[in-house]
Design a protein around this motif. Structure first.
Motif, mmCIF file in Angstrom:
data_model
loop_
_atom_site.group_PDB
_atom_site.id
_atom_site.type_symbol
_atom_site.label_atom_id
_atom_site.label_comp_id
_atom_site.label_asym_id
_atom_site.label_seq_id
_atom_site.Cartn_x
_atom_site.Cartn_y
_atom_site.Cartn_z
ATOM 1 N N LEU A 89 -48.050 65.316 62.463
ATOM 2 C CA LEU A 89 -47.163 64.200 62.161
ATOM 3 C C LEU A 89 -47.866 63.146 61.310
ATOM 4 O O LEU A 89 -47.298 62.618 60.354
ATOM 5 N N SER A 90 -49.121 62.862 61.662
ATOM 6 C CA SER A 90 -49.797 61.790 60.935
ATOM 7 C C SER A 90 -50.080 62.201 59.496
ATOM 8 O O SER A 90 -50.050 61.372 58.586
ATOM 9 N N VAL A 91 -50.325 63.505 59.271
ATOM 10 C CA VAL A 91 -50.508 63.977 57.896
ATOM 11 C C VAL A 91 -49.221 63.762 57.104
ATOM 12 O O VAL A 91 -49.221 63.232 55.994
ATOM 13 N N VAL A 92 -48.113 64.189 57.707
ATOM 14 C CA VAL A 92 -46.813 64.057 57.040
ATOM 15 C C VAL A 92 -46.466 62.588 56.801
ATOM 16 O O VAL A 92 -46.034 62.197 55.718
ATOM 17 N N GLU A 93 -46.708 61.766 57.809
ATOM 18 C CA GLU A 93 -46.335 60.353 57.677
ATOM 19 C C GLU A 93 -47.185 59.623 56.646
ATOM 20 O O GLU A 93 -46.687 58.747 55.935
ATOM 21 N N GLU A 94 -48.446 60.009 56.585
ATOM 22 C CA GLU A 94 -49.329 59.384 55.604
ATOM 23 C C GLU A 94 -48.833 59.680 54.188
ATOM 24 O O GLU A 94 -48.776 58.796 53.344
ATOM 25 N N ARG A 95 -48.421 60.925 53.960
ATOM 26 C CA ARG A 95 -47.923 61.318 52.641
ATOM 27 C C ARG A 95 -46.590 60.617 52.340
ATOM 28 O O ARG A 95 -46.346 60.182 51.210
ATOM 29 N N ILE A 96 -45.747 60.511 53.352
ATOM 30 C CA ILE A 96 -44.473 59.818 53.162
ATOM 31 C C ILE A 96 -44.716 58.366 52.773
ATOM 32 O O ILE A 96 -44.096 57.825 51.857
ATOM 33 N N ARG A 97 -45.669 57.757 53.439
ATOM 34 C CA ARG A 97 -45.985 56.369 53.155
ATOM 35 C C ARG A 97 -46.478 56.206 51.724
ATOM 36 O O ARG A 97 -46.072 55.301 51.004
ATOM 37 N N GLU A 98 -47.362 57.128 51.329
ATOM 38 C CA GLU A 98 -47.862 57.115 49.953
ATOM 39 C C GLU A 98 -46.702 57.158 48.964
ATOM 40 O O GLU A 98 -46.640 56.388 48.014
ATOM 41 N N ASN A 200 -56.610 39.820 50.343
ATOM 42 C CA ASN A 200 -57.011 41.137 50.823
ATOM 43 C C ASN A 200 -55.990 42.216 50.446
ATOM 44 O O ASN A 200 -54.916 41.926 49.920
ATOM 45 N N ARG A 201 -56.326 43.432 50.753
ATOM 46 C CA ARG A 201 -55.542 44.585 50.356
ATOM 47 C C ARG A 201 -54.112 44.541 50.902
ATOM 48 O O ARG A 201 -53.160 44.857 50.197
ATOM 49 N N ASP A 202 -53.988 44.157 52.170
ATOM 50 C CA ASP A 202 -52.655 44.116 52.776
ATOM 51 C C ASP A 202 -51.724 43.182 52.014
ATOM 52 O O ASP A 202 -50.535 43.449 51.867
ATOM 53 N N SER A 203 -52.259 42.069 51.553
ATOM 54 C CA SER A 203 -51.440 41.129 50.793
ATOM 55 C C SER A 203 -50.957 41.760 49.494
ATOM 56 O O SER A 203 -49.799 41.602 49.106
ATOM 57 N N PHE A 204 -51.848 42.474 48.848
ATOM 58 C CA PHE A 204 -51.475 43.097 47.577
ATOM 59 C C PHE A 204 -50.491 44.242 47.767
ATOM 60 O O PHE A 204 -49.646 44.498 46.900
ATOM 61 N N ILE A 205 -50.594 44.932 48.898
ATOM 62 C CA ILE A 205 -49.600 45.960 49.198
ATOM 63 C C ILE A 205 -48.266 45.285 49.481
ATOM 64 O O ILE A 205 -47.211 45.746 49.048
ATOM 65 N N LEU A 210 -50.518 46.770 44.872
ATOM 66 C CA LEU A 210 -51.228 47.944 45.364
ATOM 67 C C LEU A 210 -50.242 48.810 46.140
ATOM 68 O O LEU A 210 -49.262 48.287 46.644
ATOM 69 N N PRO A 211 -50.479 50.112 46.222
ATOM 70 C CA PRO A 211 -51.633 50.836 45.680
ATOM 71 C C PRO A 211 -51.495 51.251 44.230
ATOM 72 O O PRO A 211 -52.436 51.794 43.654
#
Length: 424
Positions: A89-98, A200-205, A210-211
């Motif tokens: 699930l985490s692999v799939v979710e990471e790709r979905i998020r990307e 920081n990164r979260d702000s730019f996302i 980002l990304p």
RNA sequence: GGAGAGAUGGCCGAGUCUGGCUGAAGGCAACCGCCUGCUAAGCGGUUGAACGGGUAAAACCGUUCCGAGGGUUCGAAUCCCUCUCUCUCCGCCA
């Protein structure tokens, strides 16, 4: 970021939006992964429900001194299975998020379809470009002759695409910042902020840089910090992760910051002068609104930015960006373009956008409508009000005199200690 | 940079030593009723989010979330590890 559920239920609408934007995106991969994700989720959830039930059972059995070794062994297997599913699930979710993070916003229906800036549509024009009785010089020549802009020494200090303001030039830049902030706070109802110039990164996302657009940013070595390319980033992120009260909306915020941009991929463009710099000053306008009001707030925000040019007596026009020219996060954008005599054309000096809930979903900026329990995403907007460096360019070029001096617009004189003219 | 303390819902704040009916006591705030010349007080009730299933839409059901990420365990807010942030003291410093 768009709502995954909305994407799932309206794939053709998304496909059409991507086509209008001339954007590349693998929607089918996203839809397939989404389906896979939900299938895995149902399996994992069912097993977890089982485990929770049996765990309670074990607690009870233990109290009653019953033998639990059999069930415990069984549950050990269930837990292993859950762990396996969670891994998938985490692999799939990471790709979905990307994928979701690189899927652009849907253009508003009022945005004209087009390829590039050639297809932008002029909405209105203000002021008349001045007739010169002599050949107008560009700001580089004017500024260097007056000794207020120094590009050579800036290059020595830092490099190309930097400028060194001196004397009346530095004062002019500072005066413009104060003039703009005063106008927006005192007359347009914005609250002034002075945020960190790194984030920081979260702000730019959160705001969408980002990304996808890392190559445009300066990153501070050995840290998680990036220099802000616009105050939009720190200011919009002020309320990141917050649930706001409806009565507090709209939030109207303004901030001065320097802006740092790599300008990667713009080699050879605007190499002369201070049109395109690695560092420039900008006063930004940011609004956080409800979905119901965001479109009228875009209109008024644009007017607020235009007002700066009116007060300075600088001719400009407003254009609506076409779908092909529209920024990644924006649903609609008005560019304000100021007249530059040396180029004989209008150049962008402000960009005012409604991002609808696109940034709000990334940054988790929400509000609770009065009298309801359900929270909703806010709409975020921002616009330059204005880019200060380009305003200096416009003033120097539009107010230049045949003798090389420059008249200071009346509205600005109180901020210049009464100076009416910069002369060599 | 050194030493210590902490991070729980909109906010405050228990629970952590002694793992299990705790989505989380108690309080505040907000909302809805009642009461009330008005207001305040008082009384009763309601109030987290995400994801998935379900529905015309609800209702409803399940899962996850106690700073973040890992680990131990049948089971973690609670035990272990790593990280981030906040606070206090010391040092240094604009």
């Amino acid at each position: 970021m768009l709502d995954l559920k909305f994407v799932r239920e309206n794939p053709e609408l998304i496909r059409e939006a991507l086509r209008k934007r001339r954007a590349q995106f693998d929607l089918d991969e996203l839809l397939e992964l989404d389906e896979k994700r939900r299938a895995l989720l149902v399996q994992a959830d069912d097993l977890r429900a089982l485990r929770n039930r049996v765990s309670d059972e074990i607690a009870r059995m233990k109290k009653e001194k019953k033998d639990i070794s059999g069930v415990v062994k069984e549950m050990k297997e269930v837990s292993e299975k859950i762990k396996g599913l969670e891994g998938e699930l985490s692999v799939v979710e990471e790709r979905i998020r990307e994928l979701m993070l690189s899927l652009p916003n849907v253009p508003h229906e009022s945005v004209p379809e087009g390829e590039d800036e050639e297809d932008n549509v002029v909405v209105r024009t203000w002021g008349e470009p001045r007739e010169f009785s002599f050949e107008p010089r560009d700001h580089v020549e004017i500024g260097e002759k007056l000794g207020i802009l120094d590009f050579e020494r800036a290059a020595k200090i830092a490099g190309a695409r930097f400028v060194l303001f001196r004397g009346a030039g530095a004062l002019l830049e500072r005066a413009l910042i104060n003039f703009m902030l005063d106008l927006h706070t005192r007359e347009h109802g914005y609250e002034e902020y002075l945020p960190p110039f790194m984030a920081n990164r979260d702000s730019f996302i959160g705001t969408g840089q980002l990304p996808k657009f890392e190559e445009d940013l300066f990153r501070v070595a050995d840290t998680d910090f990036y220099l802000v390319p616009t105050a939009e980033v720190p200011v919009t992120n002020i309320v990141r992760g917050e649930i706001l009260r409806e009565e507090d909306l709209p939030l109207k915020m303004t901030a001065y910051t320097p802006c740092f941009r790599k300008e990667a991929g713009s080699y050879g463009r605007d190499v002369r002068g201070m049109i395109r710099q690695h560092q420039f000053d900008k006063v930004e306008l940011v609004k956080i609104t409800t979905p119901e009001t965001s479109w009228e707030e875009l209109e008024s925000l644009t007017r607020d930015a235009e007002e700066v040019l009116k007060r300075l007596g600088l001719p400009y026009r407003v254009v609506t960006l076409c779908t092909g020219d529209l920024g990644f996060s924006a649903a609609k954008t008005y560019d304000i373009e100021v007249w530059l005599p040396s180029q004989g054309r209008y150049r962008e000096i402000s960009s005012c956008s409604n991002f609808t809930d696109f940034q709000a979903r990334r940054a988790m900026i929400r509000y609770r409508p009065e009298g309801t329990k359900k929270v909703r995403y806010c709409h975020t907007l921002n616009g330059s009000g204005l880019a200060v460096g380009r305003t200096v360019v416009a003033i120097l070029e539009n107010y230049q005199q045949e003798d090389g001096s420059v008249i200071i617009p009346e509205a600005l004189r109180p901020y210049m200690g009464g100076v009416e003219r910069i002369a060599g």
